[in-house]
Design a protein around this motif. Structure first.
Motif, mmCIF file in Angstrom:
data_model
loop_
_atom_site.group_PDB
_atom_site.id
_atom_site.type_symbol
_atom_site.label_atom_id
_atom_site.label_comp_id
_atom_site.label_asym_id
_atom_site.label_seq_id
_atom_site.Cartn_x
_atom_site.Cartn_y
_atom_site.Cartn_z
ATOM 1 N N MET A 55 0.846 -1.196 0.000
ATOM 2 C CA MET A 55 0.000 0.000 0.000
ATOM 3 C C MET A 55 0.880 1.244 0.000
ATOM 4 S SD MET A 55 -3.510 0.161 0.805
ATOM 5 C CE MET A 55 -4.614 -1.185 0.612
ATOM 6 N N GLN A 56 0.545 2.156 -0.838
ATOM 7 C CA GLN A 56 1.226 3.442 -0.867
ATOM 8 C C GLN A 56 0.334 4.496 -0.218
ATOM 9 O OE1 GLN A 56 1.758 3.766 -5.185
ATOM 10 N NE2 GLN A 56 3.944 3.910 -4.769
ATOM 11 N N ARG A 57 0.955 5.503 0.389
ATOM 12 C CA ARG A 57 0.219 6.659 0.877
ATOM 13 C C ARG A 57 0.280 7.732 -0.192
ATOM 14 N NH1 ARG A 57 3.461 5.143 4.488
ATOM 15 N NH2 ARG A 57 4.897 6.848 4.125
ATOM 16 N N PHE A 58 -0.809 8.458 -0.335
ATOM 17 C CA PHE A 58 -0.881 9.536 -1.321
ATOM 18 C C PHE A 58 -1.545 10.718 -0.626
ATOM 19 C CE2 PHE A 58 -3.294 11.687 -4.772
ATOM 20 C CZ PHE A 58 -2.216 12.103 -5.549
ATOM 21 N N ALA A 59 -0.959 11.898 -0.764
ATOM 22 C CA ALA A 59 -1.515 13.106 -0.140
ATOM 23 C C ALA A 59 -1.691 14.186 -1.197
ATOM 24 C CB ALA A 59 -0.599 13.595 0.970
ATOM 25 N N PHE A 60 -2.733 14.981 -1.013
ATOM 26 C CA PHE A 60 -2.980 16.090 -1.929
ATOM 27 C C PHE A 60 -3.773 17.162 -1.195
ATOM 28 C CE2 PHE A 60 -6.224 12.879 -2.425
ATOM 29 C CZ PHE A 60 -7.419 13.567 -2.510
ATOM 30 N N LYS A 61 -3.790 18.352 -1.792
ATOM 31 C CA LYS A 61 -4.557 19.431 -1.182
ATOM 32 C C LYS A 61 -5.552 19.983 -2.188
ATOM 33 C CE LYS A 61 -1.160 23.065 -2.119
ATOM 34 N NZ LYS A 61 -0.408 24.186 -1.562
ATOM 35 N N GLN A 106 -18.155 2.534 -2.269
ATOM 36 C CA GLN A 106 -17.853 1.207 -2.823
ATOM 37 C C GLN A 106 -16.834 1.295 -3.960
ATOM 38 O OE1 GLN A 106 -18.851 -1.702 -1.572
ATOM 39 N NE2 GLN A 106 -17.616 -2.782 -3.087
ATOM 40 N N LEU A 107 -16.992 2.286 -4.839
ATOM 41 C CA LEU A 107 -16.049 2.481 -5.941
ATOM 42 C C LEU A 107 -14.638 2.721 -5.410
ATOM 43 C CD1 LEU A 107 -15.385 2.956 -8.985
ATOM 44 C CD2 LEU A 107 -15.909 5.367 -8.553
ATOM 45 N N LEU A 108 -14.512 3.569 -4.396
ATOM 46 C CA LEU A 108 -13.204 3.844 -3.811
ATOM 47 C C LEU A 108 -12.576 2.567 -3.254
ATOM 48 C CD1 LEU A 108 -14.040 7.205 -2.016
ATOM 49 C CD2 LEU A 108 -12.603 6.929 -4.047
ATOM 50 N N LYS A 109 -13.360 1.788 -2.530
ATOM 51 C CA LYS A 109 -12.850 0.537 -1.969
ATOM 52 C C LYS A 109 -12.438 -0.432 -3.070
ATOM 53 C CE LYS A 109 -15.095 0.684 2.492
ATOM 54 N NZ LYS A 109 -15.806 -0.085 3.502
ATOM 55 N N GLU A 110 -13.262 -0.554 -4.097
ATOM 56 C CA GLU A 110 -12.950 -1.458 -5.204
ATOM 57 C C GLU A 110 -11.700 -1.022 -5.962
ATOM 58 O OE1 GLU A 110 -16.522 -1.676 -7.539
ATOM 59 O OE2 GLU A 110 -17.543 -2.928 -6.058
ATOM 60 N N ALA A 111 -11.410 0.262 -5.962
ATOM 61 C CA ALA A 111 -10.215 0.785 -6.631
ATOM 62 C C ALA A 111 -8.964 0.626 -5.771
ATOM 63 C CB ALA A 111 -10.424 2.256 -6.995
ATOM 64 N N GLY A 112 -9.124 0.105 -4.546
ATOM 65 C CA GLY A 112 -7.977 -0.122 -3.674
ATOM 66 C C GLY A 112 -7.632 1.056 -2.788
ATOM 67 N N ILE A 113 -8.583 1.964 -2.592
ATOM 68 C CA ILE A 113 -8.359 3.147 -1.759
ATOM 69 C C ILE A 113 -8.914 2.879 -0.365
ATOM 70 C CG2 ILE A 113 -8.922 5.592 -1.468
ATOM 71 C CD1 ILE A 113 -9.140 5.572 -4.641
ATOM 72 N N SER A 114 -8.088 3.134 0.640
ATOM 73 C CA SER A 114 -8.523 2.908 2.020
ATOM 74 C C SER A 114 -7.878 3.956 2.932
ATOM 75 C CB SER A 114 -8.119 1.507 2.483
ATOM 76 O OG SER A 114 -6.707 1.374 2.488
ATOM 77 N N LYS A 174 -4.530 5.719 1.581
ATOM 78 C CA LYS A 174 -3.700 4.579 1.192
ATOM 79 C C LYS A 174 -4.323 4.028 -0.080
ATOM 80 C CE LYS A 174 -1.982 3.276 5.707
ATOM 81 N NZ LYS A 174 -1.993 2.246 6.758
ATOM 82 N N GLN A 175 -3.444 3.574 -0.973
ATOM 83 C CA GLN A 175 -3.941 3.048 -2.243
ATOM 84 C C GLN A 175 -3.109 1.857 -2.675
ATOM 85 O OE1 GLN A 175 -3.508 6.892 -4.083
ATOM 86 N NE2 GLN A 175 -1.718 6.218 -5.226
ATOM 87 N N SER A 176 -3.793 0.866 -3.220
ATOM 88 C CA SER A 176 -3.099 -0.289 -3.776
ATOM 89 C C SER A 176 -3.190 -0.285 -5.290
ATOM 90 C CB SER A 176 -3.665 -1.593 -3.209
ATOM 91 O OG SER A 176 -5.032 -1.708 -3.540
ATOM 92 N N GLY A 177 -3.890 0.688 -5.816
ATOM 93 C CA GLY A 177 -4.030 0.835 -7.265
ATOM 94 C C GLY A 177 -4.081 2.305 -7.598
ATOM 95 N N ALA A 178 -5.178 2.720 -8.180
ATOM 96 C CA ALA A 178 -5.353 4.127 -8.557
ATOM 97 C C ALA A 178 -5.622 4.985 -7.331
ATOM 98 C CB ALA A 178 -6.534 4.247 -9.525
ATOM 99 N N SER A 179 -5.354 6.270 -7.456
ATOM 100 C CA SER A 179 -5.755 7.206 -6.405
ATOM 101 C C SER A 179 -7.185 7.650 -6.707
ATOM 102 C CB SER A 179 -4.801 8.407 -6.355
ATOM 103 O OG SER A 179 -5.332 9.535 -6.961
ATOM 104 N N SER A 180 -7.825 8.268 -5.734
ATOM 105 C CA SER A 180 -9.185 8.765 -5.965
ATOM 106 C C SER A 180 -9.190 9.799 -7.085
ATOM 107 C CB SER A 180 -9.752 9.363 -4.681
ATOM 108 O OG SER A 180 -8.963 10.456 -4.258
#
Length: 103
Positions: free
Chosen positions: A1-7, A31-39, A57-63
């Motif tokens: 899992m990678q962390r991703f931050a934005f403003k 549900q879409l966010l979870k399915e995309a690997g965002i937590s 945290k993301q395992s695939g795409a970011s939001s």
């Protein structure tokens, strides 16, 4: 899992409405966010500058990569009146560089 931050930027006077809308986030968007690997997705507000600071945290795409989906486009349109947005209603979002992390 990678962390991703934005403003992002909230328009002044819309803090309570922003929180209200996110407290009632649509189940299909969640549900879409979870399915995309965002937590572990958290958004903070700097009340002095109206800056929203998001970390996920993301395992695939970011939001931020889900903008081609109908539900995300609908959410963007729903939020456009209270945030700084691009012409397509997507929030103006600036990725942030990680400079320190302690586990």
């Amino acid at each position: 899992m990678q962390r991703f931050a934005f403003k992002m930027k909230l328009k002044p006077g819309h803090e309570a409405e922003y929180k209200r809308r996110h407290d009632a986030i649509w189940p299909e968007l969640k549900q879409l966010l979870k399915e995309a690997g965002i937590s572990d997705y958290t958004i903070y507000l700097d009340e002095e500058t109206h800056t929203l600071f998001a970390v996920q945290k993301q395992s695939g795409a970011s939001s931020q990569d889900l903008g081609s989906t109908a539900i995300v486009q609908k959410w963007w349109a729903y939020m456009a009146d209270i945030m700084d947005t691009n012409p397509d209603n997507s929030p103006v979002s600036v990725p942030l560089k990680e400079v320190f992390h302690l586990e």
